[in-house]
Motif scaffolding. Structure first.
Motif, PDB file in Angstrom:
ATOM      1  N   ILE A 109     -13.754 -19.979 -17.645  1.00 49.61           N
ATOM      2  CA  ILE A 109     -14.483 -19.677 -18.882  1.00 49.61           C
ATOM      3  C   ILE A 109     -15.473 -20.790 -19.202  1.00 49.61           C
ATOM      4  CG2 ILE A 109     -14.202 -19.470 -21.400  1.00 49.61           C
ATOM      5  CD1 ILE A 109     -11.591 -17.850 -20.760  1.00 49.61           C
ATOM      6  N   LEU A 163      -6.376 -18.967 -25.351  1.00 50.23           N
ATOM      7  CA  LEU A 163      -5.576 -19.374 -24.187  1.00 50.23           C
ATOM      8  C   LEU A 163      -4.961 -20.754 -24.401  1.00 50.23           C
ATOM      9  CD1 LEU A 163      -7.863 -18.091 -21.290  1.00 50.23           C
ATOM     10  CD2 LEU A 163      -5.857 -16.988 -22.315  1.00 50.23           C
ATOM     11  N   SER A 210     -11.624 -19.608 -24.874  1.00 46.98           N
ATOM     12  CA  SER A 210     -10.536 -20.422 -24.318  1.00 46.98           C
ATOM     13  C   SER A 210      -9.564 -20.894 -25.401  1.00 46.98           C
ATOM     14  CB  SER A 210     -11.099 -21.621 -23.542  1.00 46.98           C
ATOM     15  OG  SER A 210     -11.710 -22.539 -24.427  1.00 46.98           O
ATOM     16  N   GLN A 215     -10.330 -13.935 -19.802  1.00 45.82           N
ATOM     17  CA  GLN A 215      -9.391 -14.254 -20.871  1.00 45.82           C
ATOM     18  C   GLN A 215      -8.310 -13.175 -20.980  1.00 45.82           C
ATOM     19  OE1 GLN A 215     -10.181 -13.057 -24.767  1.00 45.82           O
ATOM     20  NE2 GLN A 215      -9.496 -14.972 -25.711  1.00 45.82           N
TER      21      GLN A 215
END
Length: 145
Positions: A103, A125, A122, A79
């Protein structure tokens, strides 16, 4: 019994007490619980049971959380690299997409208790990906154009 307080006021006091218990490893649990119970009496009656359950759980705040496992650390490193990626929007999107896939693959290998926390990495992101695709604030025009 003083004036009635709101749930938000109680939550604020409870959060402060929980942080205090964490900081001092539970040394003030009894006095913090006593103070919160006095406040809880000032909540609307329908909230007393809920507030008392929070107060009863206050000692749990003194227990430090377990350290993250190796799979979480692996996913966290992925990440971090994706979050700091440089390049064009398209290049960043490709890196983020690959990182999210990795991930989720790591989360699939993790114990159930840890998997949700790994998948949660996640989310940051995903927000970054959404911002790259549809910026909240457009890039200012380049100087001299």
């Amino acid at each position: 019994m003083g004036d009635q307080i709101s749930v938000a006021e109680f939550n604020h006091a409870h959060n402060r007490a929980r942080e205090q218990v964490r900081k001092n490893a539970g040394a003030t649990i009894e006095s913090d619980q006593r103070n919160l119970r006095e406040l809880a009496e000032r909540l609307p009656a329908k909230n007393h049971r809920w507030a008392n359950s929070l107060i009863d759980d206050l000692p749990k705040a003194a227990i430090p959380p377990p350290p993250p496992g190796p799979l979480f650390m692996e996913a966290s490193a992925i990440q971090g690299v994706a979050f700091a990626a440089q390049g064009t929007a398209e290049e960043k999107l490709a890196i983020i997409s690959d990182a999210m896939r990795q991930i989720w693959e790591i989360a699939e290998r993790a114990p159930a208790k840890e998997a949700a926390n790994i998948r949660g990495l996640s989310r940051v992101l995903e927000h970054l990906e959404n911002e790259l695709r549809d910026p909240t604030w457009p890039e200012p025009p380049a100087q001299g154009t």
